[in-house]
Scaffold this motif. Structure first.
Motif, PDB file in Angstrom:
ATOM      1  N   ARG A  16       6.609 -21.413 -21.708  1.00  0.00           N
ATOM      2  CA  ARG A  16       6.223 -22.007 -20.426  1.00  0.00           C
ATOM      3  C   ARG A  16       6.128 -20.958 -19.318  1.00  0.00           C
ATOM      4  NH1 ARG A  16      10.302 -26.073 -21.969  1.00  0.00           N
ATOM      5  NH2 ARG A  16      11.730 -25.020 -20.533  1.00  0.00           N
ATOM      6  N   GLY A  17       6.394 -19.699 -19.640  1.00  0.00           N
ATOM      7  CA  GLY A  17       6.338 -18.647 -18.634  1.00  0.00           C
ATOM      8  C   GLY A  17       7.539 -18.622 -17.707  1.00  0.00           C
ATOM      9  N   GLU A  18       8.618 -19.285 -18.090  1.00  0.00           N
ATOM     10  CA  GLU A  18       9.826 -19.339 -17.263  1.00  0.00           C
ATOM     11  C   GLU A  18      10.799 -18.211 -17.563  1.00  0.00           C
ATOM     12  OE1 GLU A  18      11.466 -23.217 -17.967  1.00  0.00           O
ATOM     13  OE2 GLU A  18       9.681 -24.229 -17.179  1.00  0.00           O
ATOM     14  N   ARG A  19      10.544 -17.463 -18.641  1.00  0.00           N
ATOM     15  CA  ARG A  19      11.406 -16.341 -19.020  1.00  0.00           C
ATOM     16  C   ARG A  19      10.524 -15.256 -19.625  1.00  0.00           C
ATOM     17  NH1 ARG A  19      15.513 -17.856 -23.330  1.00  0.00           N
ATOM     18  NH2 ARG A  19      16.668 -18.717 -21.589  1.00  0.00           N
ATOM     19  N   GLU A  20      10.779 -14.034 -19.196  1.00  0.00           N
ATOM     20  CA  GLU A  20      10.027 -12.915 -19.763  1.00  0.00           C
ATOM     21  C   GLU A  20      10.457 -12.696 -21.207  1.00  0.00           C
ATOM     22  OE1 GLU A  20       9.219  -8.145 -19.036  1.00  0.00           O
ATOM     23  OE2 GLU A  20      10.692  -9.188 -17.787  1.00  0.00           O
ATOM     24  N   ASP A  21       9.472 -12.515 -22.069  1.00  0.00           N
ATOM     25  CA  ASP A  21       9.753 -12.235 -23.476  1.00  0.00           C
ATOM     26  C   ASP A  21      10.060 -10.748 -23.622  1.00  0.00           C
ATOM     27  OD1 ASP A  21       9.918 -12.100 -26.225  1.00  0.00           O
ATOM     28  OD2 ASP A  21       7.751 -12.262 -26.537  1.00  0.00           O
ATOM     29  N   LEU A  22      11.307 -10.425 -23.857  1.00  0.00           N
ATOM     30  CA  LEU A  22      11.704  -9.033 -24.072  1.00  0.00           C
ATOM     31  C   LEU A  22      11.758  -8.698 -25.562  1.00  0.00           C
ATOM     32  CD1 LEU A  22      14.582  -8.798 -21.426  1.00  0.00           C
ATOM     33  CD2 LEU A  22      12.202  -8.057 -21.181  1.00  0.00           C
ATOM     34  N   SER A  23      12.109  -9.676 -26.374  1.00  0.00           N
ATOM     35  CA  SER A  23      12.303  -9.420 -27.802  1.00  0.00           C
ATOM     36  C   SER A  23      10.991  -9.221 -28.550  1.00  0.00           C
ATOM     37  CB  SER A  23      13.096 -10.564 -28.437  1.00  0.00           C
ATOM     38  OG  SER A  23      14.385 -10.607 -27.879  1.00  0.00           O
ATOM     39  N   GLY A  24       9.974 -10.012 -28.250  1.00  0.00           N
ATOM     40  CA  GLY A  24       8.687  -9.877 -28.936  1.00  0.00           C
ATOM     41  C   GLY A  24       8.069  -8.496 -28.760  1.00  0.00           C
ATOM     42  N   PRO A  25       7.927  -8.022 -27.513  1.00  0.00           N
ATOM     43  CA  PRO A  25       7.381  -6.675 -27.314  1.00  0.00           C
ATOM     44  C   PRO A  25       8.247  -5.579 -27.944  1.00  0.00           C
ATOM     45  CG  PRO A  25       7.175  -7.936 -25.303  1.00  0.00           C
ATOM     46  CD  PRO A  25       8.012  -8.759 -26.252  1.00  0.00           C
ATOM     47  N   LEU A  26       9.569  -5.734 -27.885  1.00  0.00           N
ATOM     48  CA  LEU A  26      10.462  -4.764 -28.530  1.00  0.00           C
ATOM     49  C   LEU A  26      10.222  -4.749 -30.031  1.00  0.00           C
ATOM     50  CD1 LEU A  26      12.885  -2.830 -28.657  1.00  0.00           C
ATOM     51  CD2 LEU A  26      14.373  -4.837 -28.673  1.00  0.00           C
ATOM     52  N   LEU A  27      10.126  -5.908 -30.616  1.00  0.00           N
ATOM     53  CA  LEU A  27       9.886  -6.025 -32.055  1.00  0.00           C
ATOM     54  C   LEU A  27       8.542  -5.402 -32.433  1.00  0.00           C
ATOM     55  CD1 LEU A  27      10.815  -7.060 -34.760  1.00  0.00           C
ATOM     56  CD2 LEU A  27      10.105  -9.343 -34.077  1.00  0.00           C
ATOM     57  N   ALA A  28       7.504  -5.693 -31.656  1.00  0.00           N
ATOM     58  CA  ALA A  28       6.183  -5.117 -31.921  1.00  0.00           C
ATOM     59  C   ALA A  28       6.232  -3.595 -31.824  1.00  0.00           C
ATOM     60  CB  ALA A  28       5.152  -5.685 -30.952  1.00  0.00           C
ATOM     61  N   SER A  29       6.934  -3.086 -30.833  1.00  0.00           N
ATOM     62  CA  SER A  29       7.060  -1.638 -30.672  1.00  0.00           C
ATOM     63  C   SER A  29       7.778  -1.005 -31.857  1.00  0.00           C
ATOM     64  CB  SER A  29       7.815  -1.336 -29.372  1.00  0.00           C
ATOM     65  OG  SER A  29       8.072   0.037 -29.246  1.00  0.00           O
ATOM     66  N   ARG A  30       8.845  -1.639 -32.306  1.00  0.00           N
ATOM     67  CA  ARG A  30       9.589  -1.116 -33.453  1.00  0.00           C
ATOM     68  C   ARG A  30       8.737  -1.131 -34.715  1.00  0.00           C
ATOM     69  NH1 ARG A  30      15.200  -0.320 -33.193  1.00  0.00           N
ATOM     70  NH2 ARG A  30      14.762   0.520 -35.272  1.00  0.00           N
ATOM     71  N   LEU A  31       7.957  -2.194 -34.913  1.00  0.00           N
ATOM     72  CA  LEU A  31       7.075  -2.264 -36.078  1.00  0.00           C
ATOM     73  C   LEU A  31       6.018  -1.163 -36.028  1.00  0.00           C
ATOM     74  CD1 LEU A  31       6.744  -6.131 -36.332  1.00  0.00           C
ATOM     75  CD2 LEU A  31       7.728  -4.618 -38.085  1.00  0.00           C
ATOM     76  N   LYS A  32       5.439  -0.967 -34.866  1.00  0.00           N
ATOM     77  CA  LYS A  32       4.443   0.104 -34.711  1.00  0.00           C
ATOM     78  C   LYS A  32       5.086   1.459 -34.977  1.00  0.00           C
ATOM     79  CE  LYS A  32       1.677  -2.499 -31.416  1.00  0.00           C
ATOM     80  NZ  LYS A  32       1.351  -2.706 -29.994  1.00  0.00           N
ATOM     81  N   GLY A  33       6.341   1.623 -34.535  1.00  0.00           N
ATOM     82  CA  GLY A  33       7.060   2.866 -34.746  1.00  0.00           C
ATOM     83  C   GLY A  33       7.308   3.177 -36.211  1.00  0.00           C
ATOM     84  N   MET A  34       7.354   2.135 -37.045  1.00  0.00           N
ATOM     85  CA  MET A  34       7.530   2.362 -38.480  1.00  0.00           C
ATOM     86  C   MET A  34       6.190   2.435 -39.201  1.00  0.00           C
ATOM     87  SD  MET A  34       9.091  -1.253 -39.868  1.00  0.00           S
ATOM     88  CE  MET A  34       8.498  -1.162 -41.537  1.00  0.00           C
TER      89      MET A  34
END
Length: 168
Positions: A16-34
């Protein structure tokens, strides 16, 4: 090995846009890093039918090797990501969820409250992670070395094992 991955954040407030998603972008970054290619990344509400449909559609497409969810694994009434995952997987991989809880417990006893599961639908590996960014970071530290081999096995590639590897 090229891993095509998807990240799904499961969060009512995030959707609903009421909370910034911190975990999704972190997870995507970690996957890209591997070395993975993140081909899908989005947020869904804590609605099991929507989560199950998204998991099934991506796994059945044959275009995704790995789906990692973040969120919806706790004991709150709307936390139903494990149930949605169990609805769509063909084969469980309990060792992955077990090692995440076991190793997580070493940092915080609350890690054992995660109900996340892991399993395969066709040749796609699906893993549930908690929604807490610290848990995502810790869990990816564990999964980094396991995911490439697990995905190769799921795809039926490189199934010959050396004498030092053990598998049940």
């Amino acid at each position: 090995m090229n891993i095509r991955a998807a990240v799904i954040t499961v969060s009512d407030k995030g959707s609903r846009g009421e909370r910034e998603d911190l975990s999704g972008p972190l997870l995507a970054s970690r996957l890209k890093g591997m070395g993975a290619e993140v081909v899908e990344q989005f947020i869904l509400p804590d609605e099991p039918d929507q989560v199950a449909a998204a998991l099934a559609e991506m796994a059945d497409s044959g275009e995704i090797d790995l789906i990692i969810t973040t969120g919806g694994t706790g004991a709150a009434p709307r936390d139903r990501t494990p149930e949605a995952t169990l609805e769509v997987i063909d084969r469980r991989m309990p060792g992955l969820a077990e090692i995440l809880r076991f190793e997580g417990y070493k940092k915080t006893p609350f890690a054992v409250l995660s109900r996340g599961v892991a399993g395969l639908r066709k040749q796609c590996l699906i893993v549930n992670l908690p929604g807490n960014p610290n848990a995502v970071r810790d869990d990816m530290d564990i999964l980094d070395s396991l995911l490439p081999h697990a995905i190769q096995m799921a795809k039926g590639e490189h199934l010959e094992h050396g004498s030092e590897e053990h598998e049940s």
